[in-house]
Scaffold this motif. Structure first.
Motif, PDB file in Angstrom:
ATOM      1  N   ASN A  55      36.690  15.292 -10.046  1.00  0.00           N
ATOM      2  CA  ASN A  55      36.070  14.159  -9.357  1.00  0.00           C
ATOM      3  C   ASN A  55      35.293  13.273 -10.320  1.00  0.00           C
ATOM      4  O   ASN A  55      35.244  12.056 -10.170  1.00  0.00           O
ATOM      5  N   PHE A  97      33.367   7.627  -7.295  1.00  0.00           N
ATOM      6  CA  PHE A  97      32.781   8.908  -6.903  1.00  0.00           C
ATOM      7  C   PHE A  97      31.259   8.882  -7.072  1.00  0.00           C
ATOM      8  O   PHE A  97      30.512   9.283  -6.173  1.00  0.00           O
ATOM      9  N   GLN A 153      36.362  17.677   1.252  1.00  0.00           N
ATOM     10  CA  GLN A 153      35.860  16.517   0.524  1.00  0.00           C
ATOM     11  C   GLN A 153      36.325  15.236   1.199  1.00  0.00           C
ATOM     12  O   GLN A 153      35.607  14.233   1.225  1.00  0.00           O
ATOM     13  N   LEU A 175      40.454  10.464  -4.466  1.00  0.00           N
ATOM     14  CA  LEU A 175      39.311  11.258  -4.021  1.00  0.00           C
ATOM     15  C   LEU A 175      39.480  11.755  -2.589  1.00  0.00           C
ATOM     16  O   LEU A 175      39.054  12.867  -2.258  1.00  0.00           O
TER      17      LEU A 175
END
Length: 321
Positions: free
Chosen positions: A51, A58, A270, A305
């Protein structure tokens, strides 16, 4: 002398070693370990993406969460952010740009920890998966500890004897293997002791006890080596030249957090977590760009992401009031 020779000499002198010792040397030997090497393991020319390389998106999203938490605490003057295992420091750099003046502390393996408990946030992004673990096997007679020996000049697995059962280990069928989680639990307790008031944010890949016991996930364990963006289950190859990871036992972390008096928010993906962070402004701040080309790059970062890493990684939020 390379690291394989160092480990081989130790085995010849003292006999087979627990896998935990092998993994510790492979990753953290001060001169020859994987994370002590001169080659950058991250990004296109490295062994894997994290990440942290998907910046600035991020970091901007985490900064929005950190700022909300800071305001929830009343913006105390001693508010700090501690990142455990910051790597190249991309997250800290971006958060400091997004929140000027924020006190950011990075602690790597072997670094001294803050002397006083802090008020604020502890960020653990892909930290727990790199902690050394033991490999254990379930048999009809109980648990066995697996170690590393030498055979024909090559590293190989060897049973070292009985292993004392740990209630945090998932119940697995005889013949199956799993990794110990005592190092992960100990690290969480240490982090908890560092926090006077605030949040612990854990982002990593892992599993719940239910996934192991009911769904039969990882019958041979979750250990994996990484080199040049390729995964290899043979984690004994080329120590010091490959990354070694083990999935995180999130159920054990939740149990340890509750024992430490922390409030536990249920583990989520996530994907779901980042969507919740960007929803209030439809990702406007995270995707703010100065050119069309930059805007496209940021949208691709967000896509990775959420739909790439977002479906693999999980998020655990803990709080001490």
């Amino acid at each position: 002398m390379d690291l394989a020779q160092v480990i081989a000499d130790e085995i010849r002198a003292d006999g087979p070693i627990p896998f935990r010792r092998f993994m510790e040397l492979a990753l953290y030997h001060p001169r020859l370990g994987y994370y002590a090497g001169k080659r950058d393991p991250f990004g296109t020319s490295g062994d894997f993406y994290t990440n942290a390389q998907l910046q600035p998106v991020f970091g901007r999203l985490l900064a929005q969460q950190i700022e909300r938490w800071r305001q929830e605490l009343g913006c105390p003057e001693d508010f700090s952010v501690l990142e455990v295992g910051p790597g190249r420091g991309e997250i800290g750099t971006q958060v400091r740009e997004s929140i000027p003046g924020i006190d950011w502390i990075g602690v790597e393996h072997g670094d001294p920890w803050p002397e006083r408990p802090l008020t604020g946030v502890v960020v653990c992004n892909e930290f727990f998966d790199a902690l050394p673990v033991d490999s254990v096997e379930r048999t009809s007679d109980g648990w066995l500890l697996r170690g590393v020996a030498l055979r024909g000049g090559r590293f190989c697995w060897q049973t070292l004897g009985p292993a004392r059962a740990d209630d945090a280990w998932p119940g697995i069928d005889p013949g199956s293997r799993i990794e110990s989680c005592d190092g992960q639990v100990a690290a969480l307790r240490r982090i908890s002791d560092t926090l006077r008031r605030g949040w612990i944010l854990v982002i990593d890949y892992g599993y719940s006890r239910t996934e192991i016991e009911r769904a039969g996930r990882f019958p041979d364990g979750s250990l994996m080596g990484y080199c040049r963006h390729r995964a290899d289950p043979d984690v004994l190859l080329e120590p010091g030249r490959r990354d070694i990871t083990a999935h995180v036992n999130f159920s054990a972390l939740e149990d340890a957090a509750k024992e430490a008096g922390l409030e536990v928010t249920p583990v989520t993906s996530q994907q779901a977590y980042l969507l919740s962070l960007g929803e209030p402004d439809s990702f406007a701040r995270a995707l703010a760009a100065e050119s069309d080309r930059e805007a496209v790059r940021f949208r691709m970062q967000l896509k990775t992401l959420i739909f790439g890493l977002g479906e693999t990684f999980r998020v655990l939020v803990l709080r001490r009031r």
